[in-house]
Design a protein around this motif. Structure first.
Motif, mmCIF file in Angstrom:
data_model
loop_
_atom_site.group_PDB
_atom_site.id
_atom_site.type_symbol
_atom_site.label_atom_id
_atom_site.label_comp_id
_atom_site.label_asym_id
_atom_site.label_seq_id
_atom_site.Cartn_x
_atom_site.Cartn_y
_atom_site.Cartn_z
ATOM 1 N N GLY A 1 0.772 -1.226 0.000
ATOM 2 C CA GLY A 1 0.000 0.000 0.000
ATOM 3 C C GLY A 1 0.807 1.282 0.000
ATOM 4 N N GLN A 2 2.124 1.183 -0.201
ATOM 5 C CA GLN A 2 2.969 2.372 -0.193
ATOM 6 C C GLN A 2 3.050 3.042 -1.562
ATOM 7 O OE1 GLN A 2 4.291 3.850 2.539
ATOM 8 N NE2 GLN A 2 3.105 2.322 3.660
ATOM 9 N N LEU A 3 2.763 2.296 -2.613
ATOM 10 C CA LEU A 3 2.736 2.837 -3.970
ATOM 11 C C LEU A 3 1.389 2.524 -4.586
ATOM 12 C CD1 LEU A 3 6.278 1.727 -5.287
ATOM 13 C CD2 LEU A 3 5.636 3.947 -4.319
ATOM 14 N N GLY A 4 0.897 3.426 -5.419
ATOM 15 C CA GLY A 4 -0.395 3.204 -6.056
ATOM 16 C C GLY A 4 -0.360 2.095 -7.076
ATOM 17 N N ILE A 5 0.761 1.991 -7.783
ATOM 18 C CA ILE A 5 0.962 0.982 -8.815
ATOM 19 C C ILE A 5 2.462 0.846 -9.020
ATOM 20 C CG2 ILE A 5 0.951 2.610 -10.766
ATOM 21 C CD1 ILE A 5 -0.662 0.545 -12.354
ATOM 22 N N TRP A 6 2.903 -0.259 -9.576
ATOM 23 C CA TRP A 6 4.290 -0.424 -9.964
ATOM 24 C C TRP A 6 4.338 -1.151 -11.297
ATOM 25 C CZ3 TRP A 6 8.566 1.929 -9.243
ATOM 26 C CH2 TRP A 6 9.777 1.365 -9.627
ATOM 27 N N VAL A 7 5.317 -0.779 -12.115
ATOM 28 C CA VAL A 7 5.506 -1.399 -13.423
ATOM 29 C C VAL A 7 6.813 -2.180 -13.384
ATOM 30 C CG1 VAL A 7 5.611 -1.008 -15.899
ATOM 31 C CG2 VAL A 7 4.321 0.578 -14.452
ATOM 32 N N ARG B 1 3.703 6.657 -6.462
ATOM 33 C CA ARG B 1 2.955 6.982 -5.247
ATOM 34 C C ARG B 1 1.882 8.027 -5.555
ATOM 35 N NH1 ARG B 1 4.521 6.155 0.268
ATOM 36 N NH2 ARG B 1 3.454 7.556 1.727
ATOM 37 N N CYS B 2 1.910 8.522 -6.805
ATOM 38 C CA CYS B 2 0.938 9.509 -7.282
ATOM 39 C C CYS B 2 1.097 10.838 -6.561
ATOM 40 C CB CYS B 2 -0.485 8.986 -7.131
ATOM 41 S SG CYS B 2 -0.756 7.378 -7.904
ATOM 42 N N SER B 3 2.318 11.176 -6.175
ATOM 43 C CA SER B 3 2.580 12.454 -5.516
ATOM 44 C C SER B 3 3.520 13.324 -6.335
ATOM 45 C CB SER B 3 3.187 12.217 -4.124
ATOM 46 O OG SER B 3 4.433 11.555 -4.219
ATOM 47 N N ASP B 4 3.933 12.839 -7.508
ATOM 48 C CA ASP B 4 4.913 13.570 -8.296
ATOM 49 C C ASP B 4 4.791 13.139 -9.753
ATOM 50 O OD1 ASP B 4 7.091 15.089 -9.116
ATOM 51 O OD2 ASP B 4 8.294 14.540 -7.382
ATOM 52 N N HIS B 5 5.232 13.982 -10.650
ATOM 53 C CA HIS B 5 5.275 13.650 -12.078
ATOM 54 C C HIS B 5 6.694 13.331 -12.539
ATOM 55 C CE1 HIS B 5 1.274 15.939 -13.008
ATOM 56 N NE2 HIS B 5 1.117 14.870 -12.266
ATOM 57 N N GLY B 6 7.638 13.332 -11.609
ATOM 58 C CA GLY B 6 9.042 13.128 -11.949
ATOM 59 C C GLY B 6 9.812 14.404 -11.720
ATOM 60 N N ALA C 1 16.872 -1.253 1.167
ATOM 61 C CA ALA C 1 16.474 -0.763 2.491
ATOM 62 C C ALA C 1 16.367 0.754 2.496
ATOM 63 C CB ALA C 1 17.476 -1.239 3.541
ATOM 64 N N GLU C 2 17.284 1.428 1.807
ATOM 65 C CA GLU C 2 17.231 2.888 1.721
ATOM 66 C C GLU C 2 15.985 3.344 0.963
ATOM 67 O OE1 GLU C 2 20.878 3.917 -0.133
ATOM 68 O OE2 GLU C 2 22.124 3.422 1.618
ATOM 69 N N LEU C 3 15.651 2.631 -0.108
ATOM 70 C CA LEU C 3 14.445 2.961 -0.860
ATOM 71 C C LEU C 3 13.208 2.797 0.013
ATOM 72 C CD1 LEU C 3 14.995 1.350 -4.388
ATOM 73 C CD2 LEU C 3 14.960 3.779 -3.827
ATOM 74 N N ARG C 4 13.162 1.702 0.760
ATOM 75 C CA ARG C 4 12.019 1.439 1.623
ATOM 76 C C ARG C 4 11.870 2.527 2.685
ATOM 77 N NH1 ARG C 4 8.611 -2.500 3.561
ATOM 78 N NH2 ARG C 4 9.117 -3.776 1.757
ATOM 79 N N ASN D 1 8.614 7.095 4.480
ATOM 80 C CA ASN D 1 8.656 8.407 5.131
ATOM 81 C C ASN D 1 8.543 9.559 4.135
ATOM 82 O OD1 ASN D 1 9.337 7.690 8.085
ATOM 83 N ND2 ASN D 1 10.887 6.548 6.934
ATOM 84 N N MET D 2 8.091 9.253 2.926
ATOM 85 C CA MET D 2 7.984 10.273 1.890
ATOM 86 C C MET D 2 6.922 11.301 2.257
ATOM 87 S SD MET D 2 7.105 9.795 -2.168
ATOM 88 C CE MET D 2 8.158 8.342 -2.280
ATOM 89 N N PRO D 3 7.270 12.569 2.339
ATOM 90 C CA PRO D 3 6.269 13.583 2.700
ATOM 91 C C PRO D 3 5.349 13.883 1.524
ATOM 92 C CG PRO D 3 8.362 14.638 2.215
ATOM 93 C CD PRO D 3 8.614 13.150 2.155
ATOM 94 N N ASP D 4 4.142 14.302 1.836
ATOM 95 C CA ASP D 4 3.232 14.750 0.790
ATOM 96 C C ASP D 4 3.715 16.097 0.270
ATOM 97 O OD1 ASP D 4 1.557 12.566 1.062
ATOM 98 O OD2 ASP D 4 0.364 13.535 2.626
ATOM 99 N N PRO D 5 3.697 16.313 -1.026
ATOM 100 C CA PRO D 5 4.164 17.602 -1.565
ATOM 101 C C PRO D 5 3.198 18.714 -1.191
ATOM 102 C CG PRO D 5 3.162 16.290 -3.288
ATOM 103 C CD PRO D 5 3.246 15.402 -2.082
ATOM 104 N N PRO D 6 3.674 19.934 -1.021
ATOM 105 C CA PRO D 6 2.786 21.066 -0.732
ATOM 106 C C PRO D 6 1.868 21.330 -1.924
ATOM 107 C CG PRO D 6 4.999 21.838 -1.245
ATOM 108 C CD PRO D 6 5.090 20.349 -1.140
#
Length: 402
Positions: free
Chosen positions: A94-100, A147-152, A353-356, A361-366
């Motif tokens: 549940g940490q990512l919306g989708i993965w390819v 995670r649907c919080s960024d476009h890159g 482990a670093e990615l996890r 702990n990824m913050p939501d963007p303003p």
């Protein structure tokens, strides 16, 4: 040897050609064999057993790849696969919306990605995590997209790696236009010239955007390498149901060269990509590369591949694993010992482990982030929209305070 051509245009006495209707059992078997064998035109420098094969045409393009360089390619593939597996697991949690997933396509992506020069530009679809890594993009930058919080958020000019494209095949038009610009600005013609590479799957070859890209690139001699990762399945449809001929042969109809390479052979992909990019830099492009590989996992984490493909097919391709053949070659030739392999695996585990930790702990963007980087120059209209939106949001905060 069976081929996709035989599947739809069988030898005399082999039965009628397959059509859109249900294929015969014989045609299914012929198609399956073509899927796993690749045909006689397959360029291969490192076979599944890890044996180095001679190629007079392409050996010069990997003459600099000694044991140390090959260890580097091995490490690249192991780290990318480990990051891919960790991201797949994080989506399930549940940490990512989708993965390819890219499982099984590491050699195609690392080989071609490492062939690029700093001045070149790469246009990905949505599966090119290995190419992004090879271009120096921080893998953490990819997670925000899924995670649907960024476009890159990476600097695509600095990395020479464009943002991901979700619309199937659209990146081919973008890449062709960019390459035409390189040609018009006189940035081709010698070894220091620029080139563009664009990635797409076998399913995208049925899209009109890809056809249009081929036409425009051919007409203007655009310095673009069309890199098709033929992983055999356009979601649930096999390649044999989309094309009567091997995909690399389609280049003939547009007037440029096409070549098929073993997409699980990192040396072969590196050599063929270096050759194709050099052709483009010298003004002899475009070129179509069909990297004959296999998608070992689902199309995305929303897909169930057990519903449309045979487990026997998957087992065959496990023996052609791109990482294991490099490991076998290094072990056989003394290019690496067990300590090296253990160290690489340990580094890959730390990387995961670093990615996890970052993802959890990824913050939501303003909210104002959506208005940034829209235009190169300030826009009064966009500024007004931003202020109106932020004012609208602040109203909710004030209401909650009462």
């Amino acid at each position: 040897m069976s081929s996709p051509e035989q599947w739809t245009r069988p030898e005399p006495g082999a039965g009628p050609a397959a059509t859109a209707a249900e294929p015969t059992p014989e045609q299914v078997i012929a198609g399956l064999r073509a899927t796993t064998e690749g045909g006689t035109e397959l360029t291969q420098l490192l076979n599944p057993e890890g044996e180095r094969l001679a190629s007079p045409r392409f050996d010069p393009y990997v003459a600099d790849i000694d044991a140390e360089a090959l260890r580097g390619l091995y490490k690249d593939m192991v780290l990318v696969r480990r990051a891919d597996r960790e991201s797949n697991a994080m989506q399930r949690q549940g940490q990512l919306g989708i993965w390819v997933p890219l499982l099984g396509q590491e050699a195609a992506q690392i080989g071609s990605g490492r062939a690029l020069q700093p001045q070149d530009m790469a246009f990905p679809s949505y599966r090119e995590h290995g190419v992004a890594y090879a271009r120096g993009v921080d893998f953490r930058e990819l997670l925000g997209i899924f995670r649907c919080s960024d476009h890159g958020g990476w600097d695509f000019k600095r990395h020479g790696f464009h943002p991901y494209t979700i619309v199937i095949g659209n990146q081919v038009l973008n890449a062709t236009g960019y390459a035409m610009g390189q040609k018009f600005e006189g940035k081709v013609g010698d070894d220091d010239g620029e080139a563009t590479i664009v990635y797409f799957g076998d399913g995208a070859t049925s899209q009109g955007d890809v056809h249009e890209g081929f036409v425009w690139a051919a007409v203007y001699d655009a310095p673009v390498v069309f890199f098709c990762q033929n992983n055999q399945w356009a979601i649930s449809e096999p390649t044999e149901r989309q094309s009567r001929l091997p995909l690399y042969q389609r280049a003939r109809g547009y007037g440029f060269e096409g070549i098929r390479v073993d997409g699980n052979d990192v040396l072969g992909c590196l050599a063929v990509s270096r050759w194709a990019l050099e052709e483009c830099r010298r003004g002899n492009g475009p070129v179509l590369i069909e990297a004959f590989t296999y998608r070992m996992d689902a199309h995305t984490t929303t897909d169930d591949p057990t519903r449309y493909r045979l487990s026997d097919e998957l087992e065959v391709w496990k023996h052609k694993d791109p990482i294991e053949r490099v490991r076998a070659h290094l072990a056989r030739t003394g290019g690496a010992d067990q300590a090296f392999f253990d160290d690489v695996q340990a580094e890959a585990d730390r990387f995961a482990a670093e990615l996890r930790d970052f993802c959890f702990n990824m913050p939501d963007p303003p909210p104002e982030r959506i208005f940034s980087e829209v235009y190169a120059d300030p826009s009064p209209q966009l500024d007004a929209q931003r202020e109106e939106y932020l004012s609208y949001l602040s109203g909710f905060a004030e209401a909650g305070g009462h």
